[in-house]
Write an enzyme that holds these catalytic residues in place. Structure first.
Site, PDB file in Angstrom:
ATOM      1  N   ALA A  36       0.814  -1.217   0.000  1.00 44.69           N
ATOM      2  CA  ALA A  36       0.000   0.000   0.000  1.00 44.69           C
ATOM      3  C   ALA A  36       0.852   1.275   0.000  1.00 44.69           C
ATOM      4  O   ALA A  36       0.380   2.335  -0.427  1.00 44.69           O
ATOM      5  CB  ALA A  36      -0.944  -0.008   1.202  1.00 44.69           C
ATOM      6  N   GLY A  37       2.108   1.178   0.468  1.00 43.29           N
ATOM      7  CA  GLY A  37       2.999   2.346   0.418  1.00 43.29           C
ATOM      8  C   GLY A  37       3.273   2.746  -1.023  1.00 43.29           C
ATOM      9  O   GLY A  37       3.158   3.919  -1.394  1.00 43.29           O
ATOM     10  N   HIS A  38       3.597   1.762  -1.859  1.00 44.77           N
ATOM     11  CA  HIS A  38       3.822   2.045  -3.283  1.00 44.77           C
ATOM     12  C   HIS A  38       2.539   2.614  -3.909  1.00 44.77           C
ATOM     13  O   HIS A  38       2.591   3.547  -4.705  1.00 44.77           O
ATOM     14  CB  HIS A  38       4.173   0.759  -4.036  1.00 44.77           C
ATOM     15  CG  HIS A  38       5.479   0.132  -3.636  1.00 44.77           C
ATOM     16  ND1 HIS A  38       5.553  -1.062  -2.963  1.00 44.77           N
ATOM     17  CD2 HIS A  38       6.769   0.529  -3.821  1.00 44.77           C
ATOM     18  CE1 HIS A  38       6.821  -1.381  -2.770  1.00 44.77           C
ATOM     19  NE2 HIS A  38       7.581  -0.439  -3.260  1.00 44.77           N
ATOM     20  N   GLN A  53      22.433  -1.259  -6.813  1.00 42.04           N
ATOM     21  CA  GLN A  53      22.254  -0.564  -5.536  1.00 42.04           C
ATOM     22  C   GLN A  53      22.303  -1.514  -4.336  1.00 42.04           C
ATOM     23  O   GLN A  53      22.126  -1.083  -3.203  1.00 42.04           O
ATOM     24  CB  GLN A  53      20.981   0.272  -5.531  1.00 42.04           C
ATOM     25  CG  GLN A  53      19.687  -0.511  -5.432  1.00 42.04           C
ATOM     26  CD  GLN A  53      18.488   0.390  -5.618  1.00 42.04           C
ATOM     27  OE1 GLN A  53      18.237   0.906  -6.690  1.00 42.04           O
ATOM     28  NE2 GLN A  53      17.732   0.599  -4.544  1.00 42.04           N
ATOM     29  N   ARG A  62      10.396  -5.561   2.348  1.00 45.19           N
ATOM     30  CA  ARG A  62      11.178  -6.465   3.208  1.00 45.19           C
ATOM     31  C   ARG A  62      10.345  -7.034   4.357  1.00 45.19           C
ATOM     32  O   ARG A  62      10.728  -8.053   4.933  1.00 45.19           O
ATOM     33  CB  ARG A  62      12.396  -5.737   3.772  1.00 45.19           C
ATOM     34  CG  ARG A  62      13.459  -5.451   2.747  1.00 45.19           C
ATOM     35  CD  ARG A  62      14.733  -4.953   3.411  1.00 45.19           C
ATOM     36  NE  ARG A  62      15.865  -5.090   2.518  1.00 45.19           N
ATOM     37  CZ  ARG A  62      16.265  -4.181   1.643  1.00 45.19           C
ATOM     38  NH1 ARG A  62      15.615  -3.052   1.558  1.00 45.19           N
ATOM     39  NH2 ARG A  62      17.308  -4.394   0.866  1.00 45.19           N
TER      40      ARG A  62
HETATM   41  P1  AMP Z   1      11.150   0.353  -3.367  1.00 42.29           P
HETATM   42  O1  AMP Z   1      10.314  -0.578  -4.181  1.00 42.29           O
HETATM   43  O2  AMP Z   1      11.407  -0.108  -1.975  1.00 42.29           O
HETATM   44  O3  AMP Z   1      12.397   0.808  -4.107  1.00 42.29           O
HETATM   45  O4  AMP Z   1      10.281   1.664  -3.193  1.00 42.29           O
HETATM   46  C1  AMP Z   1       9.768   2.376  -4.310  1.00 42.29           C
HETATM   47  C2  AMP Z   1       9.244   3.703  -3.817  1.00 42.29           C
HETATM   48  O5  AMP Z   1       8.191   3.484  -2.874  1.00 42.29           O
HETATM   49  C3  AMP Z   1      10.322   4.537  -3.110  1.00 42.29           C
HETATM   50  O6  AMP Z   1      10.181   5.901  -3.479  1.00 42.29           O
HETATM   51  C4  AMP Z   1       9.993   4.314  -1.656  1.00 42.29           C
HETATM   52  O7  AMP Z   1      10.404   5.373  -0.816  1.00 42.29           O
HETATM   53  C5  AMP Z   1       8.472   4.223  -1.710  1.00 42.29           C
HETATM   54  N1  AMP Z   1       7.979   3.532  -0.518  1.00 42.29           N
HETATM   55  C6  AMP Z   1       8.399   2.346  -0.009  1.00 42.29           C
HETATM   56  N2  AMP Z   1       7.754   2.067   1.150  1.00 42.29           N
HETATM   57  C7  AMP Z   1       6.906   3.105   1.362  1.00 42.29           C
HETATM   58  C8  AMP Z   1       5.963   3.415   2.403  1.00 42.29           C
HETATM   59  N3  AMP Z   1       5.770   2.606   3.439  1.00 42.29           N
HETATM   60  N4  AMP Z   1       5.267   4.567   2.302  1.00 42.29           N
HETATM   61  C9  AMP Z   1       5.471   5.419   1.255  1.00 42.29           C
HETATM   62  N5  AMP Z   1       6.330   5.183   0.254  1.00 42.29           N
HETATM   63  C10 AMP Z   1       7.053   4.044   0.307  1.00 42.29           C
END
Ligand code: AMP
Length: 285
Positions: A38-40, A64, A191
């Site tokens: 849900a963050g994404h 990375q 994660r």
């Molecule tokens: P990642 O797939 O972990 O590289 O994250 C992709 C994008 O989603 C990055 O800009 C992260 O900062 C954002 N993101 C990851 N977790 C969250 C979260 N809990 N709330 C808001 N954005 C998030």
């Protein structure tokens, strides 16, 4: 009817996006490494509000990761992610291969990100931000969005990307979206899929200590607040890697005096899963 275009090839995607841009449409871009939660989706929602077309990339960027086993164990669930994006109104999902992003003999860029890069994640994950800069700059060149969306959860990453945009003169607006949390406070992260139910419970100490820090900041100096937070965390089962209270722009450590936007950033291991979280301790007036 919902239509989601999936593209694996840079040339196809560029042609399609050029057509949209020529029609005057505003393009929003959300780079991700998949295993969507849900963050994404909160980034996708925000992009949908601001833009006509939303592009999400899913690419687990090998450059990375400074740790091979972290890369190998990073969760991957492409089909499920595509379905989630379809259900949430994303228009285009870009799923490049590593060979397309990094063709043989590709030019790697290095930019001077001091002092932003040489602390916290940068200090503990050597080469991490160089990998982030390389992949995000390549994605920016391919997609050429008007606005790109990043989560505040990766606080230092946002500062790095803003500095990169400045130095490389990208004409792209960077929008930051608040951290989305589980109801118990745990910051959502791909994660977290690797945590047991008990570990998920234990990991809530991170958001708890950040909230405590926010209230201690009313009484104590940054140095004292940090020490109190460390003591609080030392009673948990998590193994702290760093806890820093930093200036919101240059990310230098704060010790004696508070500034608006002062932010506490934490990295800690819950079992063998490395988690990060952060919180603004002093709000802007
Ligand atoms: P990642 O797939 O972990 O590289 O994250 C992709 C994008 O989603 C990055 O800009 C992260 O900062 C954002 N993101 C990851 N977790 C969250 C979260 N809990 N709330 C808001 N954005 C998030």
């Amino acid at each position: 009817m919902e239509i989601l275009i999936t593209s694996h090839h840079i040339a196809d995607l560029k042609t399609h996006l050029t057509q949209l841009k020529n029609k005057g449409l505003k393009i929003g871009f959300v780079p991700t490494m998949g295993a969507l939660h849900a963050g994404h989706i909160s980034l996708v929602d925000r992009a949908k509000k601001d833009c006509d077309t939303v592009v999400v990339s899913i690419f687990v960027n090998p450059t990375q990761f400074n740790n091979a086993s972290d890369l190998a164990s990073y969760p991957r669930q492409e089909e499920k992610d595509i379905q989630t994006l379809k259900e949430n109104g994303c228009d285009i999902v870009f799923l490049p291969s590593a060979e397309e992003i990094y063709p043989p003999g590709y030019d790697s860029i290095t930019i001077d990100l001091d002092p932003i890069e040489n602390t916290m994640e940068g200090a503990h994950r050597p080469g991490h931000f160089n990998g982030v800069v390389n992949v995000v700059s390549r994605l920016f060149k391919i997609i050429g969005p008007h606005i790109a969306y990043f989560g505040r959860k990766d606080f230092q990453q946002v500062a790095v990307i803003k500095e990169m945009v400045k130095q490389l003169q990208f004409d792209i607006k960077i929008a930051t979206v608040e951290t989305k949390r589980d109801p118990n406070g745990l910051a959502m992260s791909s994660r977290n899929l690797r945590l047991s139910e008990q570990q998920k419970e234990e990991a809530t100490i991170l958001s708890q200590v950040l909230k405590k820090g926010k209230s201690w900041a009313n009484t104590y100096s940054p140095y004292q607040t940090r020490e109190k937070m460390k003591t609080y965390l030392s009673e948990s089962s998590l193994e702290l890697e760093y806890l820093q209270i930093v200036h919101p722009e240059d990310l230098t450590d704060l010790n004696q005096y508070w500034v608006e936007g002062a932010t506490a950033c934490i990295a800690a291991f819950c079992g063998d899963v490395r988690l990060i979280d952060n919180m603004e301790l002093v709000e802007y007036t």
